[in-house]
Design a protein around this motif. Structure first.
Motif, PDB file in Angstrom:
ATOM      1  N   ALA A 190       5.513  -2.543  -4.152  1.00  0.00           N
ATOM      2  CA  ALA A 190       6.547  -2.939  -4.609  1.00  0.00           C
ATOM      3  C   ALA A 190       6.999  -2.309  -5.860  1.00  0.00           C
ATOM      4  N   ARG A 191       6.291  -1.065  -6.073  1.00  0.00           N
ATOM      5  CA  ARG A 191       6.455  -0.208  -7.137  1.00  0.00           C
ATOM      6  C   ARG A 191       7.129   1.255  -6.630  1.00  0.00           C
ATOM      7  N   SER A 192       7.802   1.958  -7.524  1.00  0.00           N
ATOM      8  CA  SER A 192       7.982   3.383  -7.095  1.00  0.00           C
ATOM      9  C   SER A 192       7.052   4.408  -7.641  1.00  0.00           C
ATOM     10  N   VAL A 193       6.951   5.413  -6.817  1.00  0.00           N
ATOM     11  CA  VAL A 193       5.714   6.510  -7.320  1.00  0.00           C
ATOM     12  C   VAL A 193       6.424   7.958  -7.249  1.00  0.00           C
ATOM     13  N   THR A 194       5.859   8.882  -8.040  1.00  0.00           N
ATOM     14  CA  THR A 194       6.140  10.077  -8.140  1.00  0.00           C
ATOM     15  C   THR A 194       5.265  11.230  -7.809  1.00  0.00           C
ATOM     16  N   PRO A 195       5.367  11.862  -6.916  1.00  0.00           N
ATOM     17  CA  PRO A 195       4.162  12.684  -6.657  1.00  0.00           C
ATOM     18  C   PRO A 195       4.359  13.971  -7.630  1.00  0.00           C
ATOM     19  N   LYS A 196       3.053  14.596  -7.941  1.00  0.00           N
ATOM     20  CA  LYS A 196       3.093  15.748  -8.810  1.00  0.00           C
ATOM     21  C   LYS A 196       1.764  16.627  -8.212  1.00  0.00           C
ATOM     22  N   SER A 234      11.257  10.475  -7.424  1.00  0.00           N
ATOM     23  CA  SER A 234      10.710   9.130  -7.354  1.00  0.00           C
ATOM     24  C   SER A 234      10.886   8.606  -6.001  1.00  0.00           C
ATOM     25  N   VAL A 235       9.791   8.130  -5.420  1.00  0.00           N
ATOM     26  CA  VAL A 235       9.875   7.590  -4.069  1.00  0.00           C
ATOM     27  C   VAL A 235       9.923   5.972  -4.370  1.00  0.00           C
ATOM     28  N   PRO A 236      11.016   5.449  -4.138  1.00  0.00           N
ATOM     29  CA  PRO A 236      11.397   3.867  -4.489  1.00  0.00           C
ATOM     30  C   PRO A 236      10.400   2.952  -3.387  1.00  0.00           C
ATOM     31  N   ALA A 237      10.232   1.665  -4.086  1.00  0.00           N
ATOM     32  CA  ALA A 237       9.418   0.728  -3.268  1.00  0.00           C
ATOM     33  C   ALA A 237      10.132   0.834  -1.740  1.00  0.00           C
ATOM     34  N   GLU A 238       9.237   0.367  -0.804  1.00  0.00           N
ATOM     35  CA  GLU A 238       9.557   0.270   0.684  1.00  0.00           C
ATOM     36  C   GLU A 238      10.560   1.424   1.326  1.00  0.00           C
ATOM     37  N   SER A 239       9.949   2.586   0.942  1.00  0.00           N
ATOM     38  CA  SER A 239      10.603   3.783   1.357  1.00  0.00           C
ATOM     39  C   SER A 239       9.595   4.884   1.697  1.00  0.00           C
ATOM     40  N   SER A 240      10.179   5.945   2.203  1.00  0.00           N
ATOM     41  CA  SER A 240       9.246   7.135   2.370  1.00  0.00           C
ATOM     42  C   SER A 240       9.763   8.502   1.889  1.00  0.00           C
ATOM     43  N   GLN A 241       9.216   9.539   1.852  1.00  0.00           N
ATOM     44  CA  GLN A 241       9.844  10.576   1.570  1.00  0.00           C
ATOM     45  C   GLN A 241       8.990  11.923   1.668  1.00  0.00           C
ATOM     46  N   THR A 242       9.281  13.151   1.906  1.00  0.00           N
ATOM     47  CA  THR A 242       8.532  14.241   2.115  1.00  0.00           C
ATOM     48  C   THR A 242       8.991  15.334   1.061  1.00  0.00           C
ATOM     49  N   LYS A 254       0.936  -1.192  -0.177  1.00  0.00           N
ATOM     50  CA  LYS A 254       0.021  -0.063   0.138  1.00  0.00           C
ATOM     51  C   LYS A 254       0.856   1.205   0.015  1.00  0.00           C
ATOM     52  N   VAL A 255       0.114   2.326  -0.462  1.00  0.00           N
ATOM     53  CA  VAL A 255       1.164   3.569  -0.434  1.00  0.00           C
ATOM     54  C   VAL A 255      -0.094   4.617   0.260  1.00  0.00           C
ATOM     55  N   THR A 256       0.599   5.230   1.188  1.00  0.00           N
ATOM     56  CA  THR A 256      -0.176   6.240   1.968  1.00  0.00           C
ATOM     57  C   THR A 256       0.443   7.806   1.821  1.00  0.00           C
TER      58      THR A 256
END
Length: 321
Positions: free
Chosen positions: A208-214, A243-251, A179-181
């Motif tokens: 398990a996927r990377s995500v990129t906030p816009k 890009s926020v890699p899998a199994e990580s967090s970022q602000t 999940k991604v929060t």
């Protein structure tokens, strides 16, 4: 041609050049002729109106939807022949200057606005009729500014109370087994033209996927013609995080600056309204992007555009780079 020049001018009542309900709208019409001319009618009109129009395709037929509303209409007759058509009024050769004056009604009217499928316009028109075949016209629009401090909240005090409050929203999305929060915070809901606010996005990526906030500033124009409605939207990208890699967090922290020329939010027109949102999306490969939208109210600025100073965030971190 006998008529060498025909123009319409109005006098400014303030440094910004805007008019509001209750103001006196005065000016002059300038006519330059090479010789004496006969006039049937010579008048000046002042008008405030809203108009919407758009088309839709219904099978093989094009359907036009339109509506209009008149806020005020005045006429000032400068010259008119006594027998309504014999051209008994005479205008002498050379430069002729004719003053006029109107009082704008002191009622709630929306500010000047031009959108995708409609406009709110305030104008002056002069018409000089020499004969049925010879009619001269000139027109100019003048900028109108509503007196309503909150033209978006005539029926709701809740919006006004919340203008200075922080906003928060959370969205949880699932991708496969993870999940991604996404938590989004903005400094406040309302700000003036030329000001800026900070927007913070916390991304917790347990997938398990990377995500990129816009991050986007979204404009929504709504037009109504009787029972029909059409909406035009426009998204303006103002920030992209790493890009926020899998199994990580970022602000991610970005500053949204409102251009001084961006039109304020308004609801006080029965045929059109203008709204804004802050939209944050997560760009996920091969997946429909989840998004969060926060309301944003743009208020009329008090200073002239070249005097605007951006308000920087106090509680957000300094932007990287």
């Amino acid at each position: 041609m006998t008529l060498k020049h025909f123009s319409l001018e109005y006098d400014k009542v303030n440094e910004q050049g805007t008019f509001s309900p209750g103001d006196v709208l005065s000016g002059k019409v300038i006519v330059v002729t090479s010789k004496e001319i006969k006039v049937q009618c010579f008048l000046v009109k002042a008008k405030g109106k809203a108009k919407v129009i758009w088309t839709e395709q219904d099978r093989q037929t094009t359907v036009v939807h339109s509506n209009k509303k008149k806020y005020f209409y005045f006429e000032h007759i400068i010259l008119q022949d006594k027998n309504k058509g014999d051209g008994s009024e005479i205008m002498g050769p050379g430069r002729n200057v004719y003053p006029f004056s109107f009082v704008i009604p002191n009622t709630d009217m929306p500010s000047s606005y031009k959108g995708k499928f409609g406009a709110i316009t305030y104008s002056l028109r002069a018409q000089l009729t020499q004969s049925i075949w010879l009619v001269h016209k000139t027109k100019t629009e003048f900028p109108f500014l509503t007196k309503a401090e909150f033209p978006f909240a005539s029926k709701s005090d809740i919006i006004i109370i919340g203008l200075k409050e922080q906003q928060h929203a959370t969205k949880i999305s699932f991708y496969g087994s993870g999940k991604v929060t996404m938590n989004v915070t903005s400094e406040q809901m309302g700000l003036k033209q030329g000001e800026a606010i900070g927007v913070s996005v916390d991304v917790f990526n347990d997938s398990a996927r990377s995500v990129t906030p816009k991050l986007y500033l979204c404009e929504k124009q709504t037009f109504v013609a009787r029972s029909k409605k059409v909406v035009h939207t426009n998204d303006i990208l103002f920030g992209t995080g790493e890009s926020v890699p899998a199994e990580s967090s970022q602000t991610i922290t970005k500053v949204l600056s409102i251009p001084p020329e961006m039109h304020p939010t308004f609801f006080n027109c029965c045929m059109m309204k203008l709204e804004y949102r802050i939209k944050i999306t997560l760009d996920v490969p091969l997946v429909k992007n989840p998004e969060i939208k926060l309301p944003l109210v743009i208020l009329q600025g008090l200073l002239k555009p070249h005097q605007q100073k951006q308000k920087r965030s106090i509680w957000f971190k300094k932007l990287p780079g």
